[in-house]
Design an enzyme around this catalytic site. Structure first.
Site, PDB file in Angstrom:
ATOM      1  N   GLN A 167       3.728  -4.313   1.350  1.00 42.17           N
ATOM      2  CA  GLN A 167       3.169  -5.202   2.369  1.00 42.17           C
ATOM      3  C   GLN A 167       4.118  -6.343   2.736  1.00 42.17           C
ATOM      4  O   GLN A 167       5.058  -6.659   2.003  1.00 42.17           O
ATOM      5  CB  GLN A 167       1.848  -5.798   1.865  1.00 42.17           C
ATOM      6  CG  GLN A 167       0.712  -4.803   1.773  1.00 42.17           C
ATOM      7  CD  GLN A 167      -0.586  -5.500   1.426  1.00 42.17           C
ATOM      8  OE1 GLN A 167      -1.085  -5.388   0.324  1.00 42.17           O
ATOM      9  NE2 GLN A 167      -1.133  -6.232   2.378  1.00 42.17           N
ATOM     10  N   HIS A 168       3.853  -6.944   3.884  1.00 39.09           N
ATOM     11  CA  HIS A 168       4.365  -8.253   4.312  1.00 39.09           C
ATOM     12  C   HIS A 168       5.808  -8.298   4.799  1.00 39.09           C
ATOM     13  O   HIS A 168       6.197  -9.256   5.454  1.00 39.09           O
ATOM     14  CB  HIS A 168       4.231  -9.298   3.197  1.00 39.09           C
ATOM     15  CG  HIS A 168       2.893  -9.383   2.552  1.00 39.09           C
ATOM     16  ND1 HIS A 168       1.734  -9.533   3.287  1.00 39.09           N
ATOM     17  CD2 HIS A 168       2.522  -9.343   1.253  1.00 39.09           C
ATOM     18  CE1 HIS A 168       0.708  -9.574   2.441  1.00 39.09           C
ATOM     19  NE2 HIS A 168       1.159  -9.454   1.216  1.00 39.09           N
ATOM     20  N   ASP A 173       0.458  -0.709   0.666  1.00 43.09           N
ATOM     21  CA  ASP A 173       0.373  -0.013  -0.622  1.00 43.09           C
ATOM     22  C   ASP A 173      -0.912  -0.300  -1.383  1.00 43.09           C
ATOM     23  O   ASP A 173      -1.514   0.619  -1.963  1.00 43.09           O
ATOM     24  CB  ASP A 173       1.603  -0.304  -1.482  1.00 43.09           C
ATOM     25  CG  ASP A 173       1.907  -1.787  -1.644  1.00 43.09           C
ATOM     26  OD1 ASP A 173       1.153  -2.646  -1.140  1.00 43.09           O
ATOM     27  OD2 ASP A 173       2.941  -2.099  -2.278  1.00 43.09           O
TER      28      ASP A 173
END
Length: 493
Positions: free
Chosen positions: A84-85, A245
């Site tokens: 992520q991110h 994820d």
């Protein structure tokens, strides 16, 4: 007998890519291809060239198919679950302008603090996006890029998350899902769409972002001729929107509207996370109030320092990772990369409580205790975000599902049991992110709710169920006292 049909679930994590070749009907894991990544950067910097992820995806898919012994013609769908991110910035041709700033890149901590203040404080962000910006979030990284690499920011025509980038390479379609989008801090879990005011504040145009599909299992397109040739797969197979994820792991566990709700999960990987799928929209400043991949919510707390930090301590001591004993009087907060929960992005590791008789094994055990305590302390807040009372005996006795690489380690399991006092379930599958992505691919290829598909696949799981042990409240209180007292003067928060 009809020919076997399979789907491929891709887990593109911080350190590697895994491609799970999975029977579309039974969920049997037939093969897993693997390929490593390279992470660069010193101090607070953590970066990877997105092209590394694409090459790793291609290599992992090829390895998985070869291991399975199946023909590529049996593949009907593919989906990507990614870390992520991370901030991926692309030029007009869809090529990365620079390495991606990863989720554990902490250089944007000042930008995070500024964004929180500009909107009126943590509560204002929680009300809008479900999440208070910290250095991990994509919005802070975009602000950092504009201030520190303005040439790249100015040349950017498209902004993607890691899994979005890979999905677009597969299908030629700019798409994401609510789960991964909710980790940007420019997507509103209140409205279920990008927030125009926040985009304007960040200097982002809506045209730079991917469309948000209804779920991670939505078919957003088909495998392009170019991608099919590179991957050795049939052109035209289904490509799912995919997700982040943690959201994919929840699907793999059967957590969501068509499965288990409000059951906590502890993931021990590069990061440590605690999360649950819930119908309640989380609104706690202490948590990330994410959306899930299936239309529910995924309240989550994440620590930056988990298995890698403990392994580093083991290496420094010259010990095997399982050559550990309880820490005794020693307390070790292994915040080697700063920390996200608690929000201490400039912190470093802290060791206290040494005695003449302290052993190396106790120091390693103290590292385990510090890492496990940090993520477990968020569990009660997570349960409250799901609308539950942590003190309720039924809730307190609800088992904690333990996943990630650490779940395969004896000392990690023992430490979590001792500090939580909860029964544990260690799922039999060690590839839950990839399995969740495979369920998303099966949903895109044949229809059906991905959580229901994953639940059906797990109808006869070989999970390990561990009864509770007496909680080690002495260690819990000792670590908590050190963390609370050190946060300001010694840990930089």
């Amino acid at each position: 007998m009809p020919p076997r049909t399979v789907v491929i679930g891709v887990d593109s994590s911080t350190q590697s890519t895994k491609a799970a070749v999975t029977d579309a009907e039974t969920g049997e894991l037939l093969a897993v291809g693997r390929a490593p990544h390279v992470v660069t950067g010193e101090g607070g910097a953590r970066e990877t060239d997105p092209e590394v992820w694409w090459r790793a995806l291609c290599d992992a898919v090829a390895a998985g198919l070869k291991e399975s012994g199946l023909s590529a013609s049996s593949v009907t769908g593919i989906a990507v679950a990614g870390q992520q991110h991370g901030l991926v910035v692309l030029d007009r041709s869809g090529r990365p302008l620079r390495p991606s700033l990863l989720w554990n890149d902490t250089r944007s901590a000042p930008q995070a603090a500024a964004l929180v203040a500009e909107l009126g404080g943590p509560d204002a962000w929680t009300a809008r996006t479900g999440t208070v910006p910290v250095a991990s979030m994509t919005a802070t990284k975009w602000r950092w890029l504009r201030e520190n690499d303005p040439a790249s920011a100015e040349a950017t025509t498209s902004v993607r998350l890691p899994h979005d980038f890979l999905t677009e390479r597969l299908a030629g379609v700019a798409a994401t899902d609510p789960g991964d989008a909710s980790g940007t801090c420019w997507y509103s879990t209140q409205t279920g769409a990008y927030d125009p005011e926040l985009l304007d504040r960040l200097g982002l145009d809506l045209s730079m972002l991917p469309e948000v599909a209804p779920t991670g299992g939505t078919r957003i397109g088909s495998l392009t001729e170019a991608a099919a040739e590179t991957l050795g797969l049939p052109a035209g197979i289904a490509v799912a929107a995919g997700t982040g994820d943690n959201m994919s792991a929840a699907v793999g566990l059967g957590l969501g509207g068509a499965g288990l709700l409000d059951h906590p999960v502890l993931s021990l990987g590069t990061s440590g996370t605690v999360f649950a799928a819930s119908r309640a929209r989380p609104a706690s400043t202490a948590l990330s109030g994410f959306a899930a991949a299936d239309g529910t919510y995924l309240p989550l707390a994440c620590t930056l320092n988990c298995t890698l930090a403990v392994d580093k301590v083991a290496a420094l001591l010259g010990l095997h990772r399982d050559d550990a004993t309880p820490g005794g009087e020693a307390v070790l907060l292994p915040y080697l990369d700063g920390e996200r929960t608690p929000d201490l992005p400039t912190s470093s590791g802290l060791l206290t409580g040494l005695r003449h008789d302290t052993t190396p094994q106790q120091l390693l055990g103290a590292a385990y205790e510090g890492a496990a305590f940090t993520v477990l302390r968020a569990l009660d807040e997570l349960l409250r975000a799901c609308g539950l009372d942590p003190a309720d005996p039924e809730v307190a006795g609800r088992p904690l599902r333990l996943i990630g690489g650490g779940a395969q380690g004896r000392t990690w399991v023992d430490t979590v049991r001792r500090l939580s006092g909860r029964p544990l379930i260690v799922p039999g599958s060690g590839e839950l992110v990839a399995l969740g992505a495979a369920a998303l691919a099966a949903s895109a290829a044949g229809g059906g709710d991905p959580v229901a598909i994953a639940t059906r696949w797990n109808a006869t799981p070989d999970d390990a169920e561990l009864p509770p042990v007496e909680r080690d409240t002495e260690t819990w209180e000792r670590v908590g006292s050190v963390l609370d007292k050190a946060s300001g003067p010694l840990l930089g928060g």
